[in-house]
Scaffold this motif. Structure first.
Motif, PDB file in Angstrom:
ATOM      1  N   ALA A  59      61.232  46.503  34.687  1.00 36.60           N
ATOM      2  CA  ALA A  59      60.856  45.090  34.652  1.00 36.60           C
ATOM      3  C   ALA A  59      61.858  44.191  35.393  1.00 36.60           C
ATOM      4  O   ALA A  59      61.464  43.281  36.130  1.00 36.60           O
ATOM      5  CB  ALA A  59      60.724  44.631  33.202  1.00 36.60           C
ATOM      6  N   THR A  60      63.143  44.454  35.224  1.00 39.53           N
ATOM      7  CA  THR A  60      64.147  43.557  35.804  1.00 39.53           C
ATOM      8  C   THR A  60      64.468  43.973  37.247  1.00 39.53           C
ATOM      9  O   THR A  60      63.855  44.882  37.791  1.00 39.53           O
ATOM     10  CB  THR A  60      65.454  43.597  34.984  1.00 39.53           C
ATOM     11  OG1 THR A  60      66.071  44.876  35.166  1.00 39.53           O
ATOM     12  CG2 THR A  60      65.190  43.378  33.495  1.00 39.53           C
ATOM     13  N   ASP A  78      63.564  35.855  36.832  1.00 36.02           N
ATOM     14  CA  ASP A  78      62.134  36.086  37.020  1.00 36.02           C
ATOM     15  C   ASP A  78      61.312  35.658  35.803  1.00 36.02           C
ATOM     16  O   ASP A  78      60.128  35.975  35.697  1.00 36.02           O
ATOM     17  CB  ASP A  78      61.875  37.568  37.315  1.00 36.02           C
ATOM     18  CG  ASP A  78      62.522  38.001  38.626  1.00 36.02           C
ATOM     19  OD1 ASP A  78      62.415  37.241  39.604  1.00 36.02           O
ATOM     20  OD2 ASP A  78      63.144  39.079  38.658  1.00 36.02           O
ATOM     21  N   LEU A  80      61.763  36.703  32.765  1.00 34.35           N
ATOM     22  CA  LEU A  80      61.639  37.756  31.744  1.00 34.35           C
ATOM     23  C   LEU A  80      62.670  37.533  30.654  1.00 34.35           C
ATOM     24  O   LEU A  80      63.753  37.011  30.915  1.00 34.35           O
ATOM     25  CB  LEU A  80      61.915  39.128  32.372  1.00 34.35           C
ATOM     26  CG  LEU A  80      60.948  39.624  33.427  1.00 34.35           C
ATOM     27  CD1 LEU A  80      61.388  40.993  33.916  1.00 34.35           C
ATOM     28  CD2 LEU A  80      59.539  39.687  32.860  1.00 34.35           C
ATOM     29  N   GLN A 139      61.425  45.016  39.333  1.00 29.39           N
ATOM     30  CA  GLN A 139      60.585  43.820  39.197  1.00 29.39           C
ATOM     31  C   GLN A 139      59.134  44.183  38.904  1.00 29.39           C
ATOM     32  O   GLN A 139      58.217  43.553  39.416  1.00 29.39           O
ATOM     33  CB  GLN A 139      60.682  42.958  40.464  1.00 29.39           C
ATOM     34  CG  GLN A 139      62.055  42.281  40.579  1.00 29.39           C
ATOM     35  CD  GLN A 139      62.100  41.303  41.723  1.00 29.39           C
ATOM     36  OE1 GLN A 139      62.147  41.712  42.885  1.00 29.39           O
ATOM     37  NE2 GLN A 139      62.079  40.015  41.405  1.00 29.39           N
ATOM     38  N   LEU A 141      57.009  44.696  35.634  1.00 33.40           N
ATOM     39  CA  LEU A 141      56.880  44.612  34.174  1.00 33.40           C
ATOM     40  C   LEU A 141      55.573  45.271  33.752  1.00 33.40           C
ATOM     41  O   LEU A 141      54.486  44.782  34.091  1.00 33.40           O
ATOM     42  CB  LEU A 141      56.879  43.138  33.740  1.00 33.40           C
ATOM     43  CG  LEU A 141      56.597  42.887  32.258  1.00 33.40           C
ATOM     44  CD1 LEU A 141      57.799  43.263  31.388  1.00 33.40           C
ATOM     45  CD2 LEU A 141      56.209  41.424  32.018  1.00 33.40           C
ATOM     46  N   LYS A 158      54.175  42.484  39.231  1.00 28.13           N
ATOM     47  CA  LYS A 158      55.347  42.312  40.094  1.00 28.13           C
ATOM     48  C   LYS A 158      55.871  40.921  39.792  1.00 28.13           C
ATOM     49  O   LYS A 158      55.161  39.933  39.952  1.00 28.13           O
ATOM     50  CB  LYS A 158      54.950  42.416  41.566  1.00 28.13           C
ATOM     51  CG  LYS A 158      54.683  43.824  42.057  1.00 28.13           C
ATOM     52  CD  LYS A 158      55.917  44.716  42.053  1.00 28.13           C
ATOM     53  CE  LYS A 158      56.913  44.349  43.139  1.00 28.13           C
ATOM     54  NZ  LYS A 158      58.210  45.032  42.937  1.00 28.13           N
ATOM     55  N   THR A 159      57.123  40.841  39.357  1.00 24.43           N
ATOM     56  CA  THR A 159      57.591  39.545  38.869  1.00 24.43           C
ATOM     57  C   THR A 159      57.897  38.568  40.007  1.00 24.43           C
ATOM     58  O   THR A 159      58.041  37.372  39.757  1.00 24.43           O
ATOM     59  CB  THR A 159      58.831  39.698  37.970  1.00 24.43           C
ATOM     60  OG1 THR A 159      59.860  40.331  38.748  1.00 24.43           O
ATOM     61  CG2 THR A 159      58.525  40.522  36.744  1.00 24.43           C
ATOM     62  N   ARG A 162      53.955  37.694  40.946  1.00 26.15           N
ATOM     63  CA  ARG A 162      53.122  37.544  39.749  1.00 26.15           C
ATOM     64  C   ARG A 162      51.792  38.277  39.899  1.00 26.15           C
ATOM     65  O   ARG A 162      50.843  38.031  39.144  1.00 26.15           O
ATOM     66  CB  ARG A 162      52.826  36.064  39.379  1.00 26.15           C
ATOM     67  CG  ARG A 162      54.018  35.128  39.280  1.00 26.15           C
ATOM     68  CD  ARG A 162      55.123  35.666  38.474  1.00 26.15           C
ATOM     69  NE  ARG A 162      55.226  35.262  37.088  1.00 26.15           N
ATOM     70  CZ  ARG A 162      56.290  35.563  36.320  1.00 26.15           C
ATOM     71  NH1 ARG A 162      57.299  36.257  36.805  1.00 26.15           N
ATOM     72  NH2 ARG A 162      56.330  35.189  35.068  1.00 26.15           N
TER      73      ARG A 162
END
Ligand SMILES: Cc1cc2nc3c(=O)[nH]c(=O)nc-3n(C[C@H](O)[C@H](O)[C@H](O)COP(=O)(O)OP(=O)(O)OC[C@H]3O[C@@H](n4cnc5c(N)ncnc54)[C@H](O)[C@@H]3O)c2cc1C
Ligand SMILES: *[C@@H]1O[C@H](CO)[C@@H](O)[C@H](O)[C@H]1NC(C)=O
Ligand SMILES: *[C@@H]1O[C@H](CO)[C@@H](O)[C@H](O)[C@H]1NC(C)=O
Ligand SMILES: *[C@@H]1O[C@H](CO)[C@@H](O)[C@H](O)[C@H]1NC(C)=O
Length: 459
Positions: A59-60, A78, A80, A139, A141, A158-159, A162
């Motif tokens: 995610a990060t 982002d 999160l 990136q 999530l 995809k952060t 979006r």
């Protein structure tokens, strides 16, 4: 005429069938790992060893999970939530020897209890050494995981853009951690208290509390660590806990500063709290060191066959395999804090994904799981967390070794883990100043050797 037609139909049917069979064998099996903390990275490495096609969704923007210190509270760049619960001056609470990835040891001579930052460098070095980054997609999530009947659909956002994507996976490893979602118990009068309330998840730096009156609730590893870090900077440190009444032997150290030990809170007032012994204290901030909830918002019980709540993930065979849909495993959903367990679970998952061993029937796995849960309840400590490994960790290691041929962890590791855990409670202020050395499969030595850390890994 009819005959020719039948033949054509038959032939095309045959073609269809054979092309389907071909398509099936052509289709390279692919594994998806969710999370690139310790557990996800270990799973990635062992899958790579087996030559599996795998992708890690993180995610990060970074690998490392828990071990990457992030000074921010709340959300990241982002949007999160900050997943890591690490703080600035964290040192491991166990010797690194029991936290190493298999076959990737620390150089001899490194002090046994290292900073969180050094452990993070070790993880980065592991990723570089085995070139894992090529298969890690940051990136990303994961928002939904669904069983379609013959494979998994993994949806992630995809952060940066979006945008949402869905990919097909034949095997899924859930490695999203269990120390990110703060648990705050309900205590009477909580809402009347007008001071600041926070959770240890958001604790970063002792300087933030200089000169303040602080109350800590809880004496697990976090509560005890924060007591050490805060007692000499706060103007008053009230520590509410019941560790002395529990089975554990705890020698309360001679904390520097104004430290006051208290039993459980009976109720809060607007300025402080009244404790079970009838005494009262006022304070400016309360920090709940009361642990974490499980959190798997991307899993639906209906399609995955696994039930996840704040307190349970079930039913899992060997604390790893989703019994109802055994192409899904969980790495790192267990107690206690002992990274070697996660490493072995990752090896077991990779061996399963690579079809190196066969699981028992569903009924046998369920029976095995029920027996484990029953044994936890019957044990001396009446463990209520059904995801706990239980008191016989070596037996667990042996079982996984026998079943999946993963390396057997020699008993000296668990002895060292148990022993260092005891020293934490006996000598909280100094237990990290010792060096532990393994001398055989059953023996280790321990020597007082205080010194500055020289981290053997580059940034
Ligand atoms: C303060 C603290 C101190 C600790 N000290 C020790 C110690 O000294 N020794 C020890 O053995 N253990 C210790 N532990 C336990 C430690 O957490 C484990 O050893 C181990 O690091 C857990 O790794 P993990 O990969 O399972 O989870 P994590 O490290 O939490 O990693 C999970 C990863 O998944 C990602 N993720 C989460 N949700 C999603 C999603 N939906 N989609 C994609 N990615 C996602 C996160 O960004 C993160 O990178 C400590 C834990 C804490 C909180
Ligand atoms: C791995 O799987 C992905 C997704 O199914 C596929 O696109 C890719 O070609 C595969 N790679 C290899 C080396 O098989
Ligand atoms: C992607 O999914 C998330 C949550 O599932 C949703 O909030 C978001 O609007 C979606 N994005 C797009 C571009 O559809
Ligand atoms: C407070 O105690 C901790 C732990 O013993 C120590 O590392 C730190 O340097 C001390 N801080 C101050 C300001 O004395």
């Amino acid at each position: 005429m009819y005959r020719t037609c039948d033949l054509v139909i038959l032939l095309s049917l045959l073609h269809l069938l054979s092309s389907q069979v071909l398509a099936q064998s052509d289709h390279a099996s692919r594994a998806c790992i969710i999370g690139s903390g310790y557990s996800g990275l270990a799973a990635a490495k062992y899958m790579q060893d087996y030559g599996l096609n795998y992708t890690v969704f993180e995610a990060t923007r970074n690998i490392g999970g828990t071990w990457r210190y992030d000074p921010r509270v709340g959300t990241d760049e982002d949007g999160l939530p900050i997943f890591s619960s690490q703080y600035k001056y964290l040192r491991t609470n166990s010797p690194y020897k029991i936290m190493e990835f298999h076959d990737y040891p620390f150089p001899e001579g490194t002090r046994s209890f290292i900073t969180g930052g050094c452990f993070y460098k070790y993880m980065k070095s592991f990723v570089r050494h085995f070139k894992l980054m090529d298969n890690i997609q940051v990136q990303s999530l994961v928002t939904w995981v669904e069983w379609t009947g013959d494979n998994w659909k993994v949806t992630y956002m995809k952060t940066d853009t979006r945008k949402n994507y869905t990919e097909e996976c034949d095997f899924v490893v859930v490695a999203t951690g269990e120390y990110s979602t703060p648990k705050i118990p309900h205590i009477e009068g909580q809402e009347l208290y007008t001071g600041k309330t926070m959770h240890s998840h958001d604790y970063k730096d002792p300087e933030d509390f200089r000169g303040q009156r602080v109350m800590l609730i809880g004496a697990g590893p976090s509560g005890l660590d924060l007591a050490v870090q805060l007692s000499n900077v706060t103007s008053k440190l009230v520590h509410s806990h019941h560790i002395i009444k529990s089975f554990k032997i705890y020698n309360q150290p001679d904390f520097p500063g104004n430290y006051i030990s208290k039993p459980n809170v009976k109720y809060f007032t607007s300025t402080g709290a009244v404790f079970e012994d009838g005494t009262t204290e006022d304070f400016d901030i309360v920090i709940y060191c009361t642990g974490f909830y499980y959190n798997h918002p991307f899993l639906s019980t209906q399609s995955s066959g696994v039930t996840t709540t704040e307190n349970y993930v079930m039913p899992l065979y060997q604390a790893v395999v989703n019994i109802n849909q055994p192409t899904m495993t969980f790495v790192g959903i267990c107690k206690p804090f002992y990274a070697k367990i996660l490493d072995i679970q990752a090896q077991y998952s990779a061996a399963l994904a690579a079809k190196k061993f066969e699981l028992p029937s569903k009924d046998s796995m369920l029976r095995h799981w029920l027996e484990h849960v029953y044994a936890l309840r019957q044990s001396q400590f009446k463990v209520t967390n059904i995801n706990a490994i239980g008191s016989n960790i070596d037996q667990y290691f042996e079982a996984l070794h026998k079943e999946a041929h993963v390396p057997l962890v020699p008993p000296v590791y668990t002895s060292m883990f148990t022993f260092s855990g005891k020293t934490l409670l006996e000598d909280l202020l100094n237990y990290r100043e010792y060096d532990y050395r393994i001398i055989s499969d059953t023996q280790f030595t321990k020597k007082f050797n205080p010194r500055k850390e020289i981290c053997p890994f580059d940034d």
